[in-house]
Design an enzyme around this catalytic site. Structure first.
Site, PDB file in Angstrom:
ATOM      1  N   HIS A   1       2.800   5.914   9.395  1.00  0.00           N
ATOM      2  CA  HIS A   1       2.013   6.979   8.746  1.00  0.00           C
ATOM      3  C   HIS A   1       0.755   6.334   8.184  1.00  0.00           C
ATOM      4  O   HIS A   1       0.767   5.781   7.073  1.00  0.00           O
ATOM      5  CB  HIS A   1       2.796   7.655   7.627  1.00  0.00           C
ATOM      6  CG  HIS A   1       2.124   8.888   7.103  1.00  0.00           C
ATOM      7  ND1 HIS A   1       2.770  10.095   6.978  1.00  0.00           N
ATOM      8  CD2 HIS A   1       0.863   9.119   6.682  1.00  0.00           C
ATOM      9  CE1 HIS A   1       1.934  11.003   6.496  1.00  0.00           C
ATOM     10  NE2 HIS A   1       0.752  10.417   6.311  1.00  0.00           N
TER      11      HIS A   1
ATOM     12  N   HIS B   1      -3.622   6.701   7.656  1.00  0.00           N
ATOM     13  CA  HIS B   1      -4.872   7.452   7.743  1.00  0.00           C
ATOM     14  C   HIS B   1      -6.017   6.481   7.999  1.00  0.00           C
ATOM     15  O   HIS B   1      -6.441   5.748   7.099  1.00  0.00           O
ATOM     16  CB  HIS B   1      -5.114   8.243   6.447  1.00  0.00           C
ATOM     17  CG  HIS B   1      -4.142   9.350   6.237  1.00  0.00           C
ATOM     18  ND1 HIS B   1      -4.328  10.616   6.772  1.00  0.00           N
ATOM     19  CD2 HIS B   1      -2.962   9.382   5.565  1.00  0.00           C
ATOM     20  CE1 HIS B   1      -3.301  11.389   6.422  1.00  0.00           C
ATOM     21  NE2 HIS B   1      -2.468  10.664   5.693  1.00  0.00           N
TER      22      HIS B   1
ATOM     23  N   ARG C   1      -8.877   7.557   9.126  1.00  0.00           N
ATOM     24  CA  ARG C   1     -10.092   8.365   8.986  1.00  0.00           C
ATOM     25  C   ARG C   1     -10.930   8.259  10.266  1.00  0.00           C
ATOM     26  O   ARG C   1     -10.449   7.837  11.304  1.00  0.00           O
ATOM     27  CB  ARG C   1     -10.894   7.962   7.744  1.00  0.00           C
ATOM     28  CG  ARG C   1     -10.150   8.048   6.435  1.00  0.00           C
ATOM     29  CD  ARG C   1      -9.615   9.434   6.157  1.00  0.00           C
ATOM     30  NE  ARG C   1      -9.092   9.532   4.783  1.00  0.00           N
ATOM     31  CZ  ARG C   1      -8.048  10.247   4.453  1.00  0.00           C
ATOM     32  NH1 ARG C   1      -7.390  10.927   5.372  1.00  0.00           N
ATOM     33  NH2 ARG C   1      -7.638  10.324   3.199  1.00  0.00           N
TER      34      ARG C   1
ATOM     35  N   ASN D   1      -5.312  14.591  10.827  1.00  0.00           N
ATOM     36  CA  ASN D   1      -5.972  15.585   9.971  1.00  0.00           C
ATOM     37  C   ASN D   1      -7.443  15.222   9.727  1.00  0.00           C
ATOM     38  O   ASN D   1      -7.892  15.070   8.588  1.00  0.00           O
ATOM     39  CB  ASN D   1      -5.222  15.778   8.658  1.00  0.00           C
ATOM     40  CG  ASN D   1      -5.060  14.489   7.859  1.00  0.00           C
ATOM     41  OD1 ASN D   1      -5.005  13.392   8.423  1.00  0.00           O
ATOM     42  ND2 ASN D   1      -4.968  14.614   6.546  1.00  0.00           N
TER      43      ASN D   1
ATOM     44  N   LYS E   1       2.276  16.412  14.426  1.00  0.00           N
ATOM     45  CA  LYS E   1       2.334  16.538  12.969  1.00  0.00           C
ATOM     46  C   LYS E   1       2.325  18.002  12.541  1.00  0.00           C
ATOM     47  O   LYS E   1       1.451  18.779  12.933  1.00  0.00           O
ATOM     48  CB  LYS E   1       1.143  15.809  12.339  1.00  0.00           C
ATOM     49  CG  LYS E   1       1.149  15.775  10.818  1.00  0.00           C
ATOM     50  CD  LYS E   1       2.349  14.997  10.261  1.00  0.00           C
ATOM     51  CE  LYS E   1       2.347  15.005   8.726  1.00  0.00           C
ATOM     52  NZ  LYS E   1       1.519  13.930   8.182  1.00  0.00           N
TER      53      LYS E   1
ATOM     54  N   HIS F   1       5.071  16.952   7.034  1.00  0.00           N
ATOM     55  CA  HIS F   1       4.747  16.924   5.601  1.00  0.00           C
ATOM     56  C   HIS F   1       5.651  17.975   4.957  1.00  0.00           C
ATOM     57  O   HIS F   1       5.367  19.173   5.008  1.00  0.00           O
ATOM     58  CB  HIS F   1       3.267  17.249   5.373  1.00  0.00           C
ATOM     59  CG  HIS F   1       2.871  17.174   3.930  1.00  0.00           C
ATOM     60  ND1 HIS F   1       2.012  16.215   3.443  1.00  0.00           N
ATOM     61  CD2 HIS F   1       3.212  17.932   2.853  1.00  0.00           C
ATOM     62  CE1 HIS F   1       1.848  16.382   2.145  1.00  0.00           C
ATOM     63  NE2 HIS F   1       2.568  17.425   1.766  1.00  0.00           N
TER      64      HIS F   1
ATOM     65  N   HIS G   1       6.918  10.463   4.161  1.00  0.00           N
ATOM     66  CA  HIS G   1       6.648  10.144   2.750  1.00  0.00           C
ATOM     67  C   HIS G   1       7.537  10.938   1.792  1.00  0.00           C
ATOM     68  O   HIS G   1       7.041  11.639   0.905  1.00  0.00           O
ATOM     69  CB  HIS G   1       5.170  10.332   2.411  1.00  0.00           C
ATOM     70  CG  HIS G   1       4.529  11.610   2.887  1.00  0.00           C
ATOM     71  ND1 HIS G   1       5.054  12.855   2.658  1.00  0.00           N
ATOM     72  CD2 HIS G   1       3.387  11.825   3.572  1.00  0.00           C
ATOM     73  CE1 HIS G   1       4.270  13.779   3.176  1.00  0.00           C
ATOM     74  NE2 HIS G   1       3.247  13.170   3.744  1.00  0.00           N
TER      75      HIS G   1
ATOM     76  N   LEU H   1      -0.257  13.288  -2.520  1.00  0.00           N
ATOM     77  CA  LEU H   1       0.645  14.367  -2.134  1.00  0.00           C
ATOM     78  C   LEU H   1       1.571  13.871  -1.024  1.00  0.00           C
ATOM     79  O   LEU H   1       1.079  13.347  -0.030  1.00  0.00           O
ATOM     80  CB  LEU H   1      -0.149  15.595  -1.670  1.00  0.00           C
ATOM     81  CG  LEU H   1      -0.938  16.322  -2.764  1.00  0.00           C
ATOM     82  CD1 LEU H   1      -1.829  17.403  -2.173  1.00  0.00           C
ATOM     83  CD2 LEU H   1       0.006  16.919  -3.812  1.00  0.00           C
TER      84      LEU H   1
ATOM     85  N   ASP I   1       1.425   5.985   4.373  1.00  0.00           N
ATOM     86  CA  ASP I   1       0.536   7.091   4.008  1.00  0.00           C
ATOM     87  C   ASP I   1      -0.709   6.555   3.309  1.00  0.00           C
ATOM     88  O   ASP I   1      -1.263   7.196   2.411  1.00  0.00           O
ATOM     89  CB  ASP I   1       1.249   8.111   3.132  1.00  0.00           C
ATOM     90  CG  ASP I   1       0.458   9.424   2.978  1.00  0.00           C
ATOM     91  OD1 ASP I   1      -0.468   9.645   3.789  1.00  0.00           O
ATOM     92  OD2 ASP I   1       0.755  10.193   2.056  1.00  0.00           O
TER      93      ASP I   1
ATOM     94  N   HIS J   1      -9.901   7.226   0.115  1.00  0.00           N
ATOM     95  CA  HIS J   1     -10.930   8.128  -0.413  1.00  0.00           C
ATOM     96  C   HIS J   1     -11.870   7.273  -1.251  1.00  0.00           C
ATOM     97  O   HIS J   1     -11.409   6.455  -2.059  1.00  0.00           O
ATOM     98  CB  HIS J   1     -10.320   9.225  -1.293  1.00  0.00           C
ATOM     99  CG  HIS J   1      -9.480  10.207  -0.545  1.00  0.00           C
ATOM    100  ND1 HIS J   1     -10.011  11.198   0.251  1.00  0.00           N
ATOM    101  CD2 HIS J   1      -8.131  10.358  -0.493  1.00  0.00           C
ATOM    102  CE1 HIS J   1      -9.026  11.922   0.769  1.00  0.00           C
ATOM    103  NE2 HIS J   1      -7.880  11.435   0.336  1.00  0.00           N
TER     104      HIS J   1
ATOM    105  N   ALA K   1      -6.536  13.823  -3.096  1.00  0.00           N
ATOM    106  CA  ALA K   1      -5.168  13.300  -3.093  1.00  0.00           C
ATOM    107  C   ALA K   1      -5.050  12.209  -2.038  1.00  0.00           C
ATOM    108  O   ALA K   1      -5.393  12.416  -0.880  1.00  0.00           O
ATOM    109  CB  ALA K   1      -4.176  14.427  -2.803  1.00  0.00           C
TER     110      ALA K   1
END
Length: 379
Positions: free
Chosen positions: A34, A36, A38, A62, A128, A165, A201, A246, A274, A278, A290
């Site tokens: 998992h 990210h 980006r 996402n 997902k 999720h 998660h 989250l 996860d 950011h 989040a």
């Protein structure tokens, strides 16, 4: 049917010399199921941290716009590979996923399942399920799980993983994971008994207990932040925006249950960080994003957690074995070695033109990866 692979146990050694005794542990190179990454321009900054620690990372879909088709997944993979750091980590492999919507075409799943990497592993390893509105960039997600039934039929048929999720979007934010289990997860498991599922998660004792009681085709990933922190760390003495994620951090009883599950050696639980970057100014704002960025030290975090529980002998399976087994891909053949050598996490890392604040910024970690040059940050 799912493939199962076997692996030797990790090697834990004390090497004595005149100066000091150094404890080391060597494990099979981990995977992150998992992650990210980006999209450009910060992808390159993310990979500098992730690639030296993981052989494979499952990339979350996402983006804006989301990765809803095979075409978009392949284009995203190309952008990731173009952002890779140089040798010696050329074997790193991004594992791609599709973002499910109310209108996902089951034929898109068939197209995804037909794609293979050069080593024969799936190019698209999972799909997902974001409940619409549940987390970052989930507005295009699923509004009613029943809308997915035609897609789930094909996924069950072709042994494609459903990654979830697992939170509803109504009710108290601390109760949304247990509510999802009762309202959505149990009906899906009952209707699709052979569907491969990951509750991603997980953050509650309820979820850990449910996973243990569920059929073997349902397993769960656990993040470092949910093993290290509870909601008091987030809220007491002032809001800590860099711990806001989250699913949100829960009460101590839930953290302890997750630690027990992760370090138990039970193949139902495996690593999924996860890690979600950011930029600092977007976290430290009136409406902070989040997500917790942990890619800079994820393996070091997990190692410290397992050591505190006296379970270093269980670390390799959690980080490097059980996830690969559930996804039906071979375990990695390379290894990494960690040593008991403290280092200080920088206050910030530079991500393009802006700084990013990592998990445990400015704090000292007990474990280091041997041979890994630390990325300098902004003190």
């Amino acid at each position: 049917t799912c493939k199962t692979n076997m692996v030797k146990k990790p090697r834990i050694e004390d090497s004595n010399n005149d100066a000091a005794m150094t404890e080391t542990i060597t494990i099979r190179r981990p995977d992150d199921f998992h992650h990210h990454c980006r999209d450009q321009p910060i992808t390159e900054s993310v990979l500098k941290h992730a690639v030296p620690r993981f052989a494979r990372c499952m990339m979350m879909p996402n983006l804006v716009p989301p990765v809803t088709t095979v075409k978009l997944a392949l284009e995203y993979k190309e952008r990731i590979m173009a952002s890779m750091p140089p040798e010696p980590h050329a074997k790193f492999q991004p594992l791609m996923t599709l973002y499910l919507t109310d209108n996902t075409d089951p034929e898109e799943i068939r197209k995804a399942c037909a794609l293979k990497n050069d080593d024969g592993t799936p190019t698209v390893i999972g799909c997902k399920y974001y409940p619409s509105g549940a987390t970052t960039n989930s507005a295009f997600g699923v509004t009613d799980y029943k809308n997915l039934f035609p897609v789930l039929e094909v996924m069950q048929e072709l042994c494609m993983m459903l990654c979830i999720h697992s939170e509803v979007t109504h009710g108290d934010i601390f109760d949304r994971e247990p509510a999802f289990i009762d309202e959505i997860m149990k009906p899906i498991v009952a209707k699709f008994p052979k569907l491969k599922i990951v509750m991603e998660h997980i953050s509650t004792k309820d979820a850990a207990d449910y996973v243990l009681s569920a059929p073997d085709n349902l397993k769960a990933s656990i993040t470092p932040q949910h093993l290290m922190y509870n909601r008091n760390h987030l809220l007491v003495g002032g809001i800590k925006p860099h711990l806001y994620c989250l699913p949100i951090l829960k009460a101590e009883v839930h953290r302890l249950a997750l630690v027990k599950a992760a370090t138990s050696g039970n193949p139902k639980f495996f690593l999924g960080t996860d890690s979600a970057p950011h930029l600092t100014h977007k976290k430290e704002s009136a409406c902070g994003c989040a997500g917790v960025f942990s890619a800079h030290a994820a393996i070091e975090f997990y190692t410290q957690i397992f050591e505190e529980e006296g379970k270093l002998d269980k670390l390799e399976d959690f980080c490097s074995s059980y996830g690969a087994d559930h996804y039906g891909i071979p375990r990695n053949t390379e290894t990494i070695t960690l040593e008991k050598k403290p280092w200080k996490v920088p206050a910030k890392y530079q991500f393009g033109e802006h700084p990013l604040t990592p998990l445990q910024a400015g704090e000292e970690l007990a474990w280091s990866i041997v041979g890994l040059e630390k990325i300098s940050g902004i003190e």
